[in-house]
Design a protein around this motif. Structure first.
Motif, mmCIF file in Angstrom:
data_model
loop_
_atom_site.group_PDB
_atom_site.id
_atom_site.type_symbol
_atom_site.label_atom_id
_atom_site.label_comp_id
_atom_site.label_asym_id
_atom_site.label_seq_id
_atom_site.Cartn_x
_atom_site.Cartn_y
_atom_site.Cartn_z
ATOM 1 N N TYR A 78 0.818 -1.214 0.000
ATOM 2 C CA TYR A 78 0.000 0.000 0.000
ATOM 3 C C TYR A 78 0.853 1.266 0.000
ATOM 4 C CZ TYR A 78 -4.199 -2.806 0.635
ATOM 5 O OH TYR A 78 -5.223 -3.697 0.445
ATOM 6 N N GLU A 79 2.020 1.216 0.639
ATOM 7 C CA GLU A 79 2.926 2.365 0.599
ATOM 8 C C GLU A 79 3.435 2.587 -0.819
ATOM 9 O OE1 GLU A 79 3.965 4.754 2.634
ATOM 10 O OE2 GLU A 79 2.523 4.078 4.143
ATOM 11 N N ASP A 80 3.746 1.503 -1.514
ATOM 12 C CA ASP A 80 4.199 1.601 -2.901
ATOM 13 C C ASP A 80 3.112 2.204 -3.787
ATOM 14 O OD1 ASP A 80 6.332 0.566 -4.990
ATOM 15 O OD2 ASP A 80 4.381 -0.050 -5.765
ATOM 16 N N THR A 81 1.867 1.780 -3.563
ATOM 17 C CA THR A 81 0.748 2.310 -4.340
ATOM 18 C C THR A 81 0.589 3.805 -4.112
ATOM 19 O OG1 THR A 81 -0.418 0.179 -4.252
ATOM 20 C CG2 THR A 81 -1.733 2.135 -4.738
ATOM 21 N N ARG A 82 0.681 4.226 -2.856
ATOM 22 C CA ARG A 82 0.548 5.658 -2.551
ATOM 23 C C ARG A 82 1.717 6.460 -3.128
ATOM 24 N NH1 ARG A 82 -1.914 3.650 2.304
ATOM 25 N NH2 ARG A 82 0.128 3.347 3.298
ATOM 26 N N ALA A 101 1.164 9.479 -5.989
ATOM 27 C CA ALA A 101 1.573 10.866 -5.761
ATOM 28 C C ALA A 101 2.613 11.314 -6.779
ATOM 29 C CB ALA A 101 2.117 11.018 -4.345
ATOM 30 N N LEU A 102 3.602 10.454 -7.062
ATOM 31 C CA LEU A 102 4.671 10.829 -7.978
ATOM 32 C C LEU A 102 4.142 11.049 -9.396
ATOM 33 C CD1 LEU A 102 7.703 11.274 -8.380
ATOM 34 C CD2 LEU A 102 7.940 8.818 -8.818
ATOM 35 N N VAL A 103 3.300 10.158 -9.846
ATOM 36 C CA VAL A 103 2.738 10.299 -11.195
ATOM 37 C C VAL A 103 1.858 11.532 -11.293
ATOM 38 C CG1 VAL A 103 1.150 9.263 -12.857
ATOM 39 C CG2 VAL A 103 2.922 7.855 -11.784
ATOM 40 N N SER A 104 1.013 11.753 -10.291
ATOM 41 C CA SER A 104 0.090 12.886 -10.316
ATOM 42 C C SER A 104 0.816 14.223 -10.197
ATOM 43 C CB SER A 104 -0.931 12.747 -9.187
ATOM 44 O OG SER A 104 -1.766 13.875 -9.104
ATOM 45 N N ASP A 105 1.753 14.312 -9.256
ATOM 46 C CA ASP A 105 2.377 15.596 -8.939
ATOM 47 C C ASP A 105 3.570 15.932 -9.822
ATOM 48 O OD1 ASP A 105 0.517 15.663 -6.937
ATOM 49 O OD2 ASP A 105 1.904 15.079 -5.345
ATOM 50 N N VAL A 106 4.255 14.905 -10.324
ATOM 51 C CA VAL A 106 5.488 15.154 -11.076
ATOM 52 C C VAL A 106 5.376 14.704 -12.526
ATOM 53 C CG1 VAL A 106 7.972 14.690 -11.197
ATOM 54 C CG2 VAL A 106 6.868 14.959 -8.972
ATOM 55 N N GLY A 109 3.891 -2.791 -9.950
ATOM 56 C CA GLY A 109 3.014 -2.232 -10.978
ATOM 57 C C GLY A 109 2.393 -0.918 -10.578
ATOM 58 N N GLY A 110 2.973 -0.248 -9.575
ATOM 59 C CA GLY A 110 2.392 1.005 -9.083
ATOM 60 C C GLY A 110 2.388 2.124 -10.111
#
Length: 594
Positions: free
Chosen positions: A425-429, A433-438, A461-462
């Motif tokens: 779940y940490e990997d998913t979060r 965040a990285l894809v959305s924000d960066v 597969g995150g």
């Protein structure tokens, strides 16, 4: 005047000799020390020396910390690959010297991987008149002829409505050998035959064997189904190249002598429409391989003439399939013929091991448990049945949640270690965040031009999960020397494959719009020359495509000159993200081609 060593001894200049010896010893020691340090930087120097390019200019310098860096002359003259297949060259499938030397040819050995050593370090030429691909979703139905100028399939399948040439385009009407009323009708027909399939809910991940131009998988995308379509590189010229140019997931593969590069129990459903595989050959090993990669309770849809024709040849094949499937504990859950005269049968793999134990004849036998503990990479086909997956309590793993819940739910194959679920779940979060924000907002990437994406080091597969709402698909690659997380990727309703990045990938040139690498390349330096990997990336990336790499600044700084020598432009973001953009430059003319 030069003084010989003999004169020095005559003149008794021994102090000079001693001093000179000490100096040479120190110099050799210093050279040896710096040569063995900093193996991360070493890969570029060693691999560049293997290019055999006479005009390459490579210089080496050292900073105050004795760290070596390599500077590549961006004006270096690359060479184009040569030969009749150069434009579509696939190193591990076009190794004609190795293919000619094969002793056995009974089981499609000539269509399997035979990688050259050393890997050729040349650049793939562009087809004459190549253009930026037609954007998705228009590309599903039409592509530029000049991008895949292979009309042989049009002639070969002209009566089956697979593909037509129309002016500057190839057009895909959605027909096929078994799709007489179109692929949409056929997809509806399958679900009507067995409603429990529930396209896009219960059944999410499919393997399409012998997929042709992948229209079946292409139209299932409308139903929230992701299909791994595959076929060999054979006389059906460029069918997988057609599929990828259309923006449909596909790869080159064959069921020959080796296992498919997927994990056990991966696919919800496997489909074969006249895929020309002799399932009962070699003791049934081809069908046993499908059993290996099919999820317990999963379905095999077989649409072929032995299902609905009564001539002797078809009847013999059908009887062989009846015997084989019963021995594997597969049961027929549906068998029918539609209004066009096309028929299909749907088998289901058992949900429990009880049937295996009840068989009077233990043939095929159960596999040794150790056989399922290895990544499927150059593994011979096996004539046995793998045990069904169980959790730590001895219960069979459950079917994943319905789509789309399964994307973010705990995967059934996730480790039972105490911290495994927290890490997932940490990997998913993290990736969300990285894809959305960066990635989507902060980088110099035109995402509207991106359709075919590859994550070269996919982990859980995150990255792909975070992009799920974008009009693209992701091939999740698990390197063979990494932790085996590919079962988790399939549990999430995504597709992926095993691969060794020290070898060429099974795809045509110019088939991906974006390659993503997160701390991958540096780890490869212990195994192979990363310059080979970069040239392979240049091969499979489309002109105009992107390379997005996350790594340390020290490592990234060494990649930039090499990418510039390939004619790529680069942008750096936050000292950890490098975006390479491949242009149309090819070394033949030394200029941008249009």
């Amino acid at each position: 005047m030069a003084i010989s060593m003999q004169d020095l001894f005559k003149e008794r200049k021994y102090p000079f000799i001693f001093t000179l010896s000490i100096f040479l010893f120190i110099a050799l020691f210093f050279l040896f020390t710096t040569t063995t340090n900093n193996t991360t930087s070493k890969f570029l120097l060693s691999s560049l020396s293997d290019l055999h390019q006479p005009s390459r200019n490579v210089t080496v310098s050292h900073d105050n910390n004795n760290q070596r860096s390599v500077h590549v002359d961006p004006k270096h003259e690359w060479q184009l690959c040569k030969g009749t297949v150069a434009v579509d060259y696939i190193p591990c499938l076009d190794n004609f010297k190795a293919i000619k030397e094969l002793i056995a040819r009974r089981h499609m050995e000539r269509r399997e991987r035979h990688c050259p050593n050393p890997t050729p370090m040349c650049l793939i030429p562009l087809p004459v008149g190549y253009k930026l691909p037609v954007p998705w979703p228009k590309s599903r139905d039409m592509i530029w002829y000049n991008n895949v100028p292979h009309p042989k399939l049009v002639e070969y399948k002209k009566d089956q409505n697979w593909v037509r040439k129309s002016g500057d385009y190839f057009v895909f009407p959605g027909g096929g050998t078994q799709f007489k009323d179109g692929v949409t009708h056929y997809i509806d027909f399958v679900e009507k035959t067995l409603p429990v399939i529930e396209w896009g809910k219960h059944v999410r991940v499919i393997l399409d064997v012998g997929c042709g131009v992948a229209s079946f998988g292409g139209y299932l995308l409308d139903r929230d189904v992701i299909t791994m379509s595959f076929a060999p590189k054979d006389e059906h010229e460029a069918q997988i190249q057609f599929a990828l140019e259309r923006g449909i997931p596909a790869t080159l593969s064959v069921i020959g002598t080796q296992q498919l590069t997927y994990p056990n129990n991966a696919f919800d459903l496997i489909h074969c429409a006249r895929c020309r595989v002799h399932w009962d050959a070699d003791g049934g090993k081809p069908l046993l391989e499908l059993n290996r990669v099919l999820r317990p309770g999963g379905f095999f849809v077989w649409s072929a003439t032995p299902v609905y024709r009564n001539d002797k040849r078809d009847l013999d094949v059908w009887e062989a399939m009846v015997t084989l499937t019963k021995s594997m504990c597969w049961k027929v859950v549906a068998k029918t013929v539609d209004s066009t005269g096309i028929g299909l049968v749907i088998y289901q793999k058992p949900l429990s091991s009880s049937c295996y134990k009840k068989r009077k004849e233990k043939n095929p036998p159960l596999c040794d448990q150790k056989d399922s503990q290895h990544i499927s990479w150059y593994v011979p086909l096996k004539g046995c049945l793998p045990s069904l997956p169980e959790n730590s309590k001895g219960n069979l793993n459950s079917w994943p949640s319905q789509w789309p819940k399964r994307l973010t739910s705990k995967p059934p194959s996730l480790s039972t270690e105490p911290d495994a679920e927290i890490m997932f779940y940490e990997d998913t979060r993290h990736w969300s965040a990285l894809v959305s924000d960066v990635y989507l907002d902060g980088l110099a990437i035109n995402w509207s031009s991106v359709r075919n994406v590859m994550d070269m080091n996919a982990g859980y597969g995150g990255f792909a999960a975070a992009l799920i709402d974008q009009p693209l698909w992701v091939m999740n690659v698990i390197p063979i020397n990494a932790e085996d997380t590919l079962p988790i990727i399939f549990d999430r309703g995504l597709i992926g494959i095993y691969h060794d990045w020290c070898e060429s990938f099974n795809t045509y040139p110019r088939t991906y719009d974006l390659l993503h690498s997160s701390f991958l390349l540096r780890n490869l330096t212990q195994r192979c020359n990363v310059s080979n990997v970069l040239v392979e990336m240049d091969r499979i990336l489309r002109p105009g495509g992107y390379f997005l790499v996350q790594d340390t600044m020290d490592f990234i700084s060494q990649l930039i000159p090499f990418l510039h020598s390939l004619g790529w432009s680069t942008n750096l973001y936050q000292d950890q993200f490098l975006i390479g953009n491949k242009g149309f430059w090819r070394p033949m003319a030394g200029k941008f081609l249009t």
